[in-house]
Structures are given as structure tokens and as C-alpha cells.
Motif scaffolding. Sequence first.
Motif, short mmCIF file in Angstrom:
data_model
loop_
_atom_site.label_atom_id
_atom_site.label_comp_id
_atom_site.label_asym_id
_atom_site.label_seq_id
_atom_site.Cartn_x
_atom_site.Cartn_y
_atom_site.Cartn_z
N SER A 1 -4.44 10.72 2.87
CA SER A 1 -5.65 10.20 3.51
C SER A 1 -5.46 8.83 4.15
CB SER A 1 -6.79 10.14 2.49
OG SER A 1 -6.44 9.29 1.41
N VAL A 2 -4.41 8.12 3.76
CA VAL A 2 -4.20 6.77 4.30
C VAL A 2 -2.89 6.63 5.06
CG1 VAL A 2 -5.55 5.81 2.40
CG2 VAL A 2 -3.05 5.77 2.27
N LYS A 3 -2.08 7.68 5.02
CA LYS A 3 -0.78 7.62 5.69
C LYS A 3 -0.97 7.31 7.16
CE LYS A 3 1.88 10.58 3.86
NZ LYS A 3 2.52 11.85 3.47
N ASP A 4 -0.11 6.48 7.68
CA ASP A 4 -0.12 6.04 9.09
C ASP A 4 -1.22 5.03 9.40
OD1 ASP A 4 0.70 9.40 10.12
OD2 ASP A 4 2.04 7.72 9.67
N ARG A 5 -2.06 4.71 8.41
CA ARG A 5 -3.08 3.67 8.61
C ARG A 5 -2.87 2.48 7.70
NH1 ARG A 5 -8.27 4.61 7.40
NH2 ARG A 5 -7.82 6.18 5.79
N PHE A 6 -2.38 2.74 6.49
CA PHE A 6 -2.17 1.68 5.50
C PHE A 6 -0.68 1.43 5.33
CE2 PHE A 6 -6.26 2.40 2.75
CZ PHE A 6 -7.03 2.32 3.91
N ARG B 1 5.78 -5.66 -0.59
CA ARG B 1 5.84 -6.59 -1.72
C ARG B 1 6.77 -7.74 -1.40
NH1 ARG B 1 10.70 -5.14 -0.96
NH2 ARG B 1 12.11 -4.59 -2.65
N ASP B 2 6.53 -8.85 -2.09
CA ASP B 2 7.37 -10.03 -1.99
C ASP B 2 7.85 -10.34 -3.40
OD1 ASP B 2 8.40 -12.64 -1.92
OD2 ASP B 2 7.15 -13.16 -0.20
N ASN B 3 9.08 -9.96 -3.69
CA ASN B 3 9.60 -10.12 -5.05
C ASN B 3 9.63 -11.59 -5.46
OD1 ASN B 3 10.66 -7.63 -3.77
ND2 ASN B 3 11.48 -7.26 -5.80
N ALA B 4 9.96 -12.46 -4.56
CA ALA B 4 10.08 -13.89 -4.89
C ALA B 4 8.73 -14.48 -5.28
CB ALA B 4 10.67 -14.65 -3.72
N LYS B 5 7.67 -13.99 -4.65
CA LYS B 5 6.33 -14.53 -4.92
C LYS B 5 5.54 -13.66 -5.89
CE LYS B 5 5.87 -16.81 -0.43
NZ LYS B 5 5.06 -16.93 0.81
N ASN B 6 6.14 -12.54 -6.32
CA ASN B 6 5.45 -11.60 -7.22
C ASN B 6 4.10 -11.17 -6.66
OD1 ASN B 6 7.46 -11.48 -9.20
ND2 ASN B 6 6.71 -13.32 -10.20
N THR B 7 4.10 -10.83 -5.40
CA THR B 7 2.87 -10.38 -4.77
C THR B 7 3.08 -9.04 -4.07
OG1 THR B 7 3.37 -11.61 -2.76
CG2 THR B 7 1.97 -12.71 -4.40
N MET B 8 2.01 -8.29 -3.97
CA MET B 8 2.01 -7.03 -3.27
C MET B 8 0.83 -7.03 -2.31
SD MET B 8 1.56 -3.17 -4.83
CE MET B 8 -0.02 -3.56 -5.57
N THR B 9 0.99 -6.44 -1.15
CA THR B 9 -0.10 -6.41 -0.20
C THR B 9 -0.35 -4.98 0.27
OG1 THR B 9 1.39 -6.80 1.66
CG2 THR B 9 0.40 -8.73 0.62
N LEU B 10 -1.54 -4.78 0.76
CA LEU B 10 -1.91 -3.51 1.37
C LEU B 10 -2.60 -3.84 2.70
CD1 LEU B 10 -1.94 -0.39 0.93
CD2 LEU B 10 -4.33 -0.68 0.19
N GLN B 11 -1.91 -3.58 3.78
CA GLN B 11 -2.49 -3.77 5.10
C GLN B 11 -3.22 -2.49 5.47
OE1 GLN B 11 -2.53 -6.51 7.18
NE2 GLN B 11 -3.91 -5.27 8.44
N MET B 12 -4.51 -2.61 5.71
CA MET B 12 -5.34 -1.45 6.00
C MET B 12 -5.86 -1.54 7.44
SD MET B 12 -7.44 -1.15 2.41
CE MET B 12 -8.39 -2.64 2.70
N ASN B 13 -5.46 -0.60 8.26
CA ASN B 13 -5.88 -0.55 9.67
C ASN B 13 -6.70 0.70 9.92
OD1 ASN B 13 -4.35 -2.90 10.14
ND2 ASN B 13 -2.52 -1.69 10.62
N SER B 14 -7.40 0.69 11.03
CA SER B 14 -8.22 1.84 11.43
C SER B 14 -9.11 2.32 10.28
CB SER B 14 -7.31 2.98 11.90
OG SER B 14 -6.50 2.58 12.97
N LEU B 15 -9.78 1.38 9.68
CA LEU B 15 -10.58 1.70 8.50
C LEU B 15 -11.75 2.61 8.84
CD1 LEU B 15 -10.40 -1.75 6.77
CD2 LEU B 15 -9.78 0.40 5.69
N LYS B 16 -12.08 3.46 7.89
CA LYS B 16 -13.16 4.42 8.03
C LYS B 16 -14.20 4.19 6.93
CE LYS B 16 -9.71 7.88 9.36
NZ LYS B 16 -9.15 9.23 9.05
N PRO B 17 -15.43 4.59 7.15
CA PRO B 17 -16.42 4.48 6.06
C PRO B 17 -15.95 5.17 4.78
CG PRO B 17 -17.53 4.91 8.12
CD PRO B 17 -16.05 5.01 8.41
N ALA B 18 -15.17 6.22 4.91
CA ALA B 18 -14.65 6.93 3.73
C ALA B 18 -13.68 6.08 2.92
CB ALA B 18 -13.97 8.23 4.16
N ASP B 19 -13.21 4.98 3.49
CA ASP B 19 -12.31 4.08 2.76
C ASP B 19 -13.08 3.11 1.87
OD1 ASP B 19 -10.36 3.92 5.75
OD2 ASP B 19 -9.88 5.06 3.93
#
Length: 119
Positions: free
Chosen positions: A63-68, A72-90
Motif C-alpha cells: 500500500s505504500v510502495k513507491d510512495r514511502f 536510517r542513520d547508524n551514526a545518529k541512531n535515527t530512522m526516517t520515513l519519507q512519505m510522498n503522495s499522501l492519501k486520506p487512507a494513510d
Amino acid sequence: QVQLVESGGGLVQAGGSLRLSCAASGRTFDVYRMGWFRQAPGKEREFVAQIHWNSGSNHYADSVKDRFTISRDNAKNTMTLQMNSLKPADTAVYYCAAGLARIGPMNHWGKGTLVTVSS
């Protein structure tokens, strides 16, 4: 223990973008993989994406493939989720999770951040 804190949720119009972040602390050296899950009102929590901490290999729900995009950044111990083309179903509360093994249920969870997509 691993502590996880999400940030970046908010209100966005359909077609817009948001970037979620997850900061990990504690015994992060035990983490094998991290992921994002979401729970919409009245629905069960569902898998969104995951990433292996060392290799960076990733996997997405259809459901999110090709949009999200998960990263991760191992040095900073962070993970991100870039979400594009968002839909109300998200629209959902998005949770960061960490797993200590290659497969199986996640072991640690954040408290979640709300994403609302208006039509």
C-alpha cells in the motif's frame, strides 16, 4: 532496553508529503532491524516498512510502495520515513519499532505520532 521516540507527524493535504523520524537510545547495539507500523481509527495496527540496521535492506507494504521511503542513520541512531503522495487512507498513528532478531515480532515500540491526511 531500547527507547524510541517518534516525531514529524501532523496534518497535510492529500498529495502532500511528510517526513517522520524515530530517535533510538539505550541498547541500540542490540537492534537488528527497525520498522514503521500504523494504526488507523477502528483498525488493527499494520506493517508499513522495515529496514535492517546494518545492511540497510528494506521492505515495504504494498500500500505504500513507491510512495514511502525508509532510511536510517547508524551514526545518529535515527530512522526516517519519507512519505510522498499522501492519501486520506494513510491517516493513522505511526509507530516506530525495533526488533532484536531478523524475524519475529518487534521488541520495542515508540508511543506513536499522528498523521492526518485531509482530502
